[in-house]
Design a protein around this motif. Structure first.
Motif, PDB file in Angstrom:
ATOM      1  N   ILE A  84       0.711  -1.405   0.182  1.00 60.25           N
ATOM      2  CA  ILE A  84       0.195  -0.036   0.185  1.00 60.25           C
ATOM      3  C   ILE A  84       0.561   0.874   0.178  1.00 60.25           C
ATOM      4  N   GLY A  85       2.141   1.307   0.879  1.00 63.08           N
ATOM      5  CA  GLY A  85       2.717   2.539   1.075  1.00 63.08           C
ATOM      6  C   GLY A  85       3.807   2.934  -0.221  1.00 63.08           C
ATOM      7  N   GLY A  86       3.779   1.308  -0.444  1.00 63.10           N
ATOM      8  CA  GLY A  86       4.555   1.494  -2.556  1.00 63.10           C
ATOM      9  C   GLY A  86       4.069   2.143  -3.344  1.00 63.10           C
ATOM     10  N   GLN A  87       2.543   1.578  -3.320  1.00 60.51           N
ATOM     11  CA  GLN A  87       1.882   2.224  -4.524  1.00 60.51           C
ATOM     12  C   GLN A  87       1.809   3.491  -4.088  1.00 60.51           C
ATOM     13  N   VAL A  88       0.757   3.691  -3.510  1.00 59.44           N
ATOM     14  CA  VAL A  88       1.021   5.335  -2.425  1.00 59.44           C
ATOM     15  C   VAL A  88       1.728   5.886  -2.998  1.00 59.44           C
ATOM     16  N   LEU A  89       3.266   5.945  -2.901  1.00 64.53           N
ATOM     17  CA  LEU A  89       4.268   6.501  -3.489  1.00 64.53           C
ATOM     18  C   LEU A  89       5.287   6.883  -5.008  1.00 64.53           C
ATOM     19  N   ILE A  90       4.295   5.206  -5.388  1.00 59.78           N
ATOM     20  CA  ILE A  90       4.314   5.005  -7.034  1.00 59.78           C
ATOM     21  C   ILE A  90       3.984   6.650  -7.659  1.00 59.78           C
ATOM     22  N   ILE A  91       2.860   6.538  -7.418  1.00 60.74           N
ATOM     23  CA  ILE A  91       1.652   7.234  -7.602  1.00 60.74           C
ATOM     24  C   ILE A  91       2.249   8.599  -7.138  1.00 60.74           C
ATOM     25  N   PHE A  92       2.406   9.508  -6.019  1.00 57.79           N
ATOM     26  CA  PHE A  92       2.546  10.362  -5.928  1.00 57.79           C
ATOM     27  C   PHE A  92       3.667  11.422  -6.121  1.00 57.79           C
ATOM     28  N   VAL A  93       5.081  10.337  -6.434  1.00 51.71           N
ATOM     29  CA  VAL A  93       6.333  11.058  -6.221  1.00 51.71           C
ATOM     30  C   VAL A  93       6.877  10.249  -8.011  1.00 51.71           C
ATOM     31  N   GLY A  94       6.042   8.818  -8.487  1.00 51.38           N
ATOM     32  CA  GLY A  94       6.939   8.088  -9.449  1.00 51.38           C
ATOM     33  C   GLY A  94       6.970   9.517 -10.899  1.00 51.38           C
ATOM     34  N   GLY A  95       6.505   9.890 -10.985  1.00 52.82           N
ATOM     35  CA  GLY A  95       6.522  10.927 -11.941  1.00 52.82           C
ATOM     36  C   GLY A  95       7.225  10.009 -13.370  1.00 52.82           C
ATOM     37  N   ARG A  96       8.272  10.976 -13.437  1.00 52.38           N
ATOM     38  CA  ARG A  96       8.618  10.448 -15.418  1.00 52.38           C
ATOM     39  C   ARG A  96       9.462   9.120 -14.993  1.00 52.38           C
ATOM     40  N   ALA A  97       9.600   8.143 -13.469  1.00 50.23           N
ATOM     41  CA  ALA A  97      10.239   6.911 -13.348  1.00 50.23           C
ATOM     42  C   ALA A  97       9.598   6.161 -13.410  1.00 50.23           C
TER      43      ALA A  97
END
Length: 182
Positions: A84-97
């Motif tokens: 869950i934390g990883g998914q939230v991070l990917i969507i909020f700060v993942g951006g171009r990566a």
């Protein structure tokens, strides 16, 4: 187990394809930003379906209480929280990566609600009788009956029992197939 795998796969494919191919018209996404967010919405929904499906997969039997004993399984809880934390991070700060765009509150709601539908789908799948599913499996894919293991044979002590004979036949086949190297 197989009926849950196949049932959830069908559900997840249907939801993913509907969102991917029909999401623009279903959700009335006309602006360029919304059209860029659609693949992120599909990805986010898919991941949330996996997260909720993990809860379904805690039980391999047909009982409905998927939360039974969850408080004792700390590994499962930690893995869920990391996902869950990883998914939230990917969507909020993942951006171009990760080639994602930030989602708004409604899109997060769509993702989580569609993901949570995995739980009622799991209940429906559990209601399907196992015998009905077994009737659709071709005979060649069904497991052979396990041979009975005979510990002693007082009448003929030198004869191999059927289980050992089966193992000998399988090893002989492997030896022939692999060129004598086991």
């Amino acid at each position: 187990m197989w009926k849950m795998i196949i049932g959830q796969a069908i559900f997840q494919l249907v939801v993913t394809f509907i969102l991917y191919f029909g999401g623009r018209s279903i959700l009335s996404y006309d602006s360029e930003r919304e059209q860029h967010q659609l693949p992120t919405l599909v990805f986010n929904t898919f991941v949330w379906m996996q997260i909720f499906n993990q809860l379904n997969n805690r039980r391999l039997d047909n009982k409905f209480n998927i939360f039974e004993g969850i408080q004792h399984n700390w590994f499962f809880i930690v893995i869920q929280l990391v996902m869950i934390g990883g998914q939230v991070l990917i969507i909020f700060v993942g951006g171009r990566a990760f080639s994602v765009y930030r989602l708004n509150g409604a899109q997060w709601g769509y993702s989580i609600v569609l993901g949570a539908l995995s739980i009622p789908v799991g209940i429906i799948i559990r209601l399907i009788p196992d015998e009905l599913i077994r009737s659709f499996i071709p005979e060649r894919l069904k497991r052979r009956a396990t041979p009975q293991l005979v510990l002693t044979d007082e009448e003929n002590p030198t004869a191999f029992n059927q289980a050992l004979e089966d193992i000998r036949e399988e090893l002989a086949f492997i030896k022939k197939f692999r060129g004598g190297r086991l």
